[in-house]
Design a protein around this motif. Structure first.
Motif, PDB file in Angstrom:
ATOM      1  N   GLY A 170     -18.802   5.216 -12.885  1.00 54.13           N
ATOM      2  CA  GLY A 170     -18.335   4.223 -13.858  1.00 54.13           C
ATOM      3  C   GLY A 170     -16.857   3.874 -13.762  1.00 54.13           C
ATOM      4  O   GLY A 170     -16.280   3.340 -14.702  1.00 54.13           O
ATOM      5  N   CYS A 171     -16.251   4.150 -12.627  1.00 55.19           N
ATOM      6  CA  CYS A 171     -14.824   3.865 -12.470  1.00 55.19           C
ATOM      7  C   CYS A 171     -14.600   2.467 -11.923  1.00 55.19           C
ATOM      8  O   CYS A 171     -15.487   1.861 -11.337  1.00 55.19           O
ATOM      9  N   LYS A 172     -13.382   2.007 -12.087  1.00 56.69           N
ATOM     10  CA  LYS A 172     -12.909   0.832 -11.365  1.00 56.69           C
ATOM     11  C   LYS A 172     -12.357   1.335 -10.036  1.00 56.69           C
ATOM     12  O   LYS A 172     -11.561   2.278 -10.018  1.00 56.69           O
ATOM     13  N   VAL A 173     -12.789   0.718  -8.932  1.00 57.11           N
ATOM     14  CA  VAL A 173     -12.424   1.257  -7.623  1.00 57.11           C
ATOM     15  C   VAL A 173     -11.690   0.215  -6.791  1.00 57.11           C
ATOM     16  O   VAL A 173     -12.208  -0.870  -6.538  1.00 57.11           O
ATOM     17  N   ILE A 174     -10.475   0.574  -6.398  1.00 59.56           N
ATOM     18  CA  ILE A 174      -9.670  -0.288  -5.534  1.00 59.56           C
ATOM     19  C   ILE A 174      -9.570   0.385  -4.171  1.00 59.56           C
ATOM     20  O   ILE A 174      -9.112   1.521  -4.059  1.00 59.56           O
ATOM     21  N   GLY A 175     -10.012  -0.330  -3.157  1.00 58.20           N
ATOM     22  CA  GLY A 175      -9.916   0.187  -1.802  1.00 58.20           C
ATOM     23  C   GLY A 175      -8.727  -0.408  -1.070  1.00 58.20           C
ATOM     24  O   GLY A 175      -8.165  -1.422  -1.481  1.00 58.20           O
ATOM     25  N   ILE A 176      -8.359   0.242   0.004  1.00 54.48           N
ATOM     26  CA  ILE A 176      -7.323  -0.270   0.901  1.00 54.48           C
ATOM     27  C   ILE A 176      -7.874  -0.121   2.316  1.00 54.48           C
ATOM     28  O   ILE A 176      -8.476   0.917   2.643  1.00 54.48           O
ATOM     29  N   ALA A 177      -7.736  -1.165   3.108  1.00 53.46           N
ATOM     30  CA  ALA A 177      -8.267  -1.113   4.473  1.00 53.46           C
ATOM     31  C   ALA A 177      -7.418  -2.017   5.356  1.00 53.46           C
ATOM     32  O   ALA A 177      -6.571  -2.769   4.866  1.00 53.46           O
ATOM     33  N   GLY A 178      -7.651  -1.928   6.657  1.00 56.32           N
ATOM     34  CA  GLY A 178      -6.840  -2.695   7.593  1.00 56.32           C
ATOM     35  C   GLY A 178      -7.547  -3.960   8.050  1.00 56.32           C
ATOM     36  O   GLY A 178      -8.446  -3.886   8.886  1.00 56.32           O
ATOM     37  N   GLY A 179      -7.150  -5.089   7.525  1.00 57.49           N
ATOM     38  CA  GLY A 179      -7.698  -6.359   7.963  1.00 57.49           C
ATOM     39  C   GLY A 179      -8.683  -6.951   6.980  1.00 57.49           C
ATOM     40  O   GLY A 179      -9.349  -6.244   6.229  1.00 57.49           O
ATOM     41  N   PRO A 180      -8.805  -8.272   7.005  1.00 61.73           N
ATOM     42  CA  PRO A 180      -9.657  -8.969   6.032  1.00 61.73           C
ATOM     43  C   PRO A 180     -11.148  -8.661   6.188  1.00 61.73           C
ATOM     44  O   PRO A 180     -11.872  -8.625   5.188  1.00 61.73           O
ATOM     45  N   ASP A 181     -11.610  -8.411   7.407  1.00 59.99           N
ATOM     46  CA  ASP A 181     -13.040  -8.132   7.588  1.00 59.99           C
ATOM     47  C   ASP A 181     -13.431  -6.830   6.896  1.00 59.99           C
ATOM     48  O   ASP A 181     -14.455  -6.759   6.202  1.00 59.99           O
ATOM     49  N   LYS A 182     -12.631  -5.797   7.115  1.00 60.04           N
ATOM     50  CA  LYS A 182     -12.926  -4.523   6.464  1.00 60.04           C
ATOM     51  C   LYS A 182     -12.844  -4.654   4.940  1.00 60.04           C
ATOM     52  O   LYS A 182     -13.665  -4.091   4.210  1.00 60.04           O
ATOM     53  N   CYS A 183     -11.857  -5.394   4.473  1.00 61.19           N
ATOM     54  CA  CYS A 183     -11.697  -5.537   3.019  1.00 61.19           C
ATOM     55  C   CYS A 183     -12.898  -6.252   2.407  1.00 61.19           C
ATOM     56  O   CYS A 183     -13.410  -5.844   1.361  1.00 61.19           O
ATOM     57  N   ARG A 184     -13.342  -7.302   3.058  1.00 59.08           N
ATOM     58  CA  ARG A 184     -14.504  -8.034   2.548  1.00 59.08           C
ATOM     59  C   ARG A 184     -15.722  -7.119   2.527  1.00 59.08           C
ATOM     60  O   ARG A 184     -16.487  -7.094   1.563  1.00 59.08           O
ATOM     61  N   TYR A 185     -15.859  -6.361   3.584  1.00 61.97           N
ATOM     62  CA  TYR A 185     -17.011  -5.461   3.712  1.00 61.97           C
ATOM     63  C   TYR A 185     -17.006  -4.386   2.620  1.00 61.97           C
ATOM     64  O   TYR A 185     -18.054  -4.039   2.070  1.00 61.97           O
TER      65      TYR A 185
END
Lengths: 347, 347
Positions: free
Chosen positions: B175-190
Motif C-alpha cells: 500500500g505504499c507510494k513507490v518512486i523508482g529511479i532508472a537509467g533512460g526513458p525506456d526503463k522508466c516507462r517499463y
C-alpha cells in the motif's frame, strides 16, 4: 542579584550564534513573577540542567524541535519546588522536574510536570542526570539500539559526562568490555577508577586512533555516538561485523559552520555499513522512548539503590553564570553532569 | 565452442581490475570434466547469474567474503541440471541452484545444492531472480529493515533490475507510494507500466534531485539503497523523520578507486540520522537472513502464483560472453535480471 521571592530573572536568547556561542548571545532580564492559573503550578527553579542539545535550539536551522525565538527564555529542563499549586495532585514544597527554562520562576500546567520519586528525592539534582533525561538516553540508546552482549566491546566518548558515564556502567553490568574516551588525564583516570571503565583514552593527546586500535584488539561491537568528529573517525575502521551505532548526539560538530574540506567520506561510511552489516540509528529520547520511561525508572532505581551506579555532578552557582557554563560545556570544560544551582536547595 | 559433454569451459579471474573491469581481467580456459565423488553431484550449468556483488570478489580489498584468487574460477550462483548423482536425494535431470561459478560443469557436495521447487520449475532461470537471491534480498531488506507502512513513500533505484523491481512491487502490495529511479526513458516507462511503480525518474537527465523532490511531496519514508552515489545524494535531503534505509548494495561506487573530493559529508549523514532519527542498516542476504528463507519462499510463491509479481530477464547467450555482459551490468546496460544462458535449457 540572587534568586528572590519578588522578581523573576530570565536568561533570554539575545542573538543567534554563528559558530561557538558567546555571552553576547544571552541577556539576563528581570520581570514580575508569573501567576499560576487554574490547573497550573508556580515553580521555583532550584537546579537547571545544561545539555548539549540546547545549542541546536539557539539556531534556526531545521531540526527535530523548534528553535528558541529571539527574545524568548532559553529552554531547558529543571528541578524545581512547587511554590503555589492550583492542581489537586501537587502541594507547595513538592520537588518536581519539568521543562521550565533558564529562569527563576515559571507557571506551568500540572500535566507537564513530573514529581520526583524514589532515589531522586534524596538527591534532587539527579533528576536531571542519571535519574533523568541523560540517564534515560544512555539506558535506551545502549540497550534498545546498541543491544550489548556479554564479552562484546563497547566504546563511548564523553566518558565522565552523564550519558557516557552511564553507558559505560550499564555496559559493564551487561558483561561488556568498555573503553571510554574523555578529554584530559584527570577525566580518564576518573572514568576507570570511579565509573569502572576498563580503559579510558585521552582525545587531547593526538594519538586517539592508534590508542583506540590498541585498546580494542577484538574490534568494536557497539559504539554509542554522542560526539562525532575525530572520535568517530577513530572508531570507523575498528567497527566489527554486525556492530550497532546508536546516535544520540554529535557535540563536536554543534558549533561547526561548514563541513570539513577534503575527501567526501559519505560513501565510505555507507560502504562500511554495507560490508560490515552495521546498524546506525539516530534517536531523540523524548520523542522515541517516552512510552518506555517506566522501564528505565524501575531498572535504574533498582541499580541505584543497590549502589551499582556512580555519578558525578559539576554544579555551578547562579543563573547569571549559566551562559558561561553552557559555553564551557560545548568546549568540554565541565567534569560530570553540568547543573546550575539557580536557588536555595535547602528550604 | 559451445557447451559440450566432453570438456569444461571456465571463466577465470586473470587479473584484478583497477577501476572498471575489462575483458582482459578474465580468461576462458578449457579443462577436463570434473568428477563427482561420493555425496557429490556433477552439474551442468544452464543459467549463470551475473550480479553486482561479483565486482567485490574481483578485488582483494577487505570485504565480507574472500576474494576470488587469481587463476581461479569466478564465483557465482547458477541454475543447473544434474548430470550424475552420487547422492540419494538427487537424480539426473533434476533442476538445482547452487554457487557453482562461471563454468560449464561442476562437482559439488549435495548439501550445498538446492532443488528448484514450485513456480521456479516452470521457469528455471527465475531461481536466479525474483524466486532466488535477488528476490530474497528485496523481500527481507524491504520488509524486515524497511518496514514499509501503507501510505508511506518508498524510493528504490535500479527499478527494472531484479532487486529494485521487486522492492517496488512488494511496496505496492503493502500500500505504499513507490518512486523508482532508472537509467533512460525506456526503463522508466517499463517500471511504471509493467512493474506498477507510481513514477520512475531517469537519472540520466541531470535533473534527478529536483524531480525526486517533486515526486515525493511528502518526503521519503523508506529508501532501499542499492546504488549509492548521485541517487543517495538526491534522497538524503528528502528523508523523513523516522525513515529507514536498508543498504544492500552501492553499485555506483564499485568501480571507484578513490573518494570524491570536496566537502566531507560524513558528518552531514551522521547529523541527518540523528536529527531525523533514521535507521540505516547494511545487510548481506546470505549471511543475515539464511534462516528465514522459507518465509520468503512461501510468501513469494503465493504472490507469484497469484500473478502479483512481474519480472523481466535480460538473457545473454554463451559463457564466452559473460565478461562483457558483466562489464555492462556495472554500467547499467542490462534491462532486467542479467542471466547468461550457458547451455541448452531444453533437454
Amino acid at each position: 542579584m540572587p534568586q528572590n521571592t519578588s522578581h523573576n530573572r530570565r536568561q533570554l536568547l539575545a542573538s543567534r550564534p554563528h559558530g561557538a556561542p558567546t555571552t553576547e548571545n544571552f541577556r539576563l532580564e528581570t520581570t514580575a513573577l508569573p501567576k499560576a492559573s487554574d490547573g497550573q503550578l508556580l515553580l521555583r527553579t532550584v537546579y537547571l540542567s545544561l545539555d548539549p542539545y540546547m545549542r541546536g535550539r539557539m539556531s534556526d536551522a531545521p531540526s527535530y524541535s523548534a528553535p528558541v525565538e529571539l527574545g524568548e527564555v532559553m529552554t531547558g529542563g529543571a528541578v524545581s519546588k512547587v511554590v503555589e499549586s492550583q492542581h489537586a495532585d501537587f502541594k507547595p514544597g513538592d520537588w518536581v522536574v519539568a521543562s521550565t527554562g533558564w529562569q527563576d520562576y515559571s507557571a506551568v500546567d500540572a500535566r507537564n510536570v513530573q514529581k520526583l520519586q524514589g532515589e531522586a528525592l534524596k538527591h534532587p539534582s539527579l533528576g536531571l542526570g542519571v535519574l533523568g533525561m541523560p540517564g534515560f538516553t544512555a539506558f535506551m540508546g545502549l540497550l534498545d539500539i546498541g543491544q550489548p552482549k556479554a564479552g562484546e566491546t563497547v566504546v563511548v566518548a564523553a566518558a565522565t559526562g552523564p550519558v557516557g558515564s552511564l553507558v559505560g556502567q550499564i555496559a559493564k553490568i551487561k558483561g561488556c568490555k568498555v573503553i571510554g574516551i574523555a578529554g584530559g588525564p584527570d577525566k580518564c583516570r576518573y572514568a576507570v577508577e570511579h565509573f569502572g571503565f576498563d580503559r579510558c583514552l585521552d582525545h587531547h593527546n593526538g594519538l586517539l586512533a592508534e590508542q583506540l586500535k590498541h585498546a580494542c584488539p577484538d574490534g568494536i561491537d557497539v559504539y554509542f555516538e554522542n560526539v562525532g568528529g575525530a572520535v568517530f573517525d577513530a572508531v570507523l575502521p575498528l567497527l566489527n561485523t554486525k556492530a550497532r551505532i546508536p546516535v544520540c548526539g554529535l557535540i563536536s560538530r554543534y558549533n561547526a559552520t561548514s563541513l570539513p574540506q577534503g575527501e567526501d567520506r559519505l560513501p565510505l561510511l555507507a560502504a562500511t555499513l554495507l560490508r560490515k552489516r552495521i546498524r546506525m540509528q539516530g534517536f531523540i529520547i523524548s520523542l522515541d522512548y517516552a512510552h518506555r520511561y517506566s522501564e528505565f525508572a524501575q531498572q535504574m532505581g533498582e541499580w541505584f539503590a543497590a549502589d551499582k551506579i556512580k555519578f558525578r555532578e559539576d554544579i555551578v552557582d547562579g543563573l547569571e553564570n549559566a551562559p558561561q557554563a553552557f559555553i564551557g560545556l560545548l568546549e568540554g570544560k565541565n567534569f560530570g553532569k553540568l547543573v546550575v544551582r539557580v536557588g536555595n536547595d535547602q528550604d
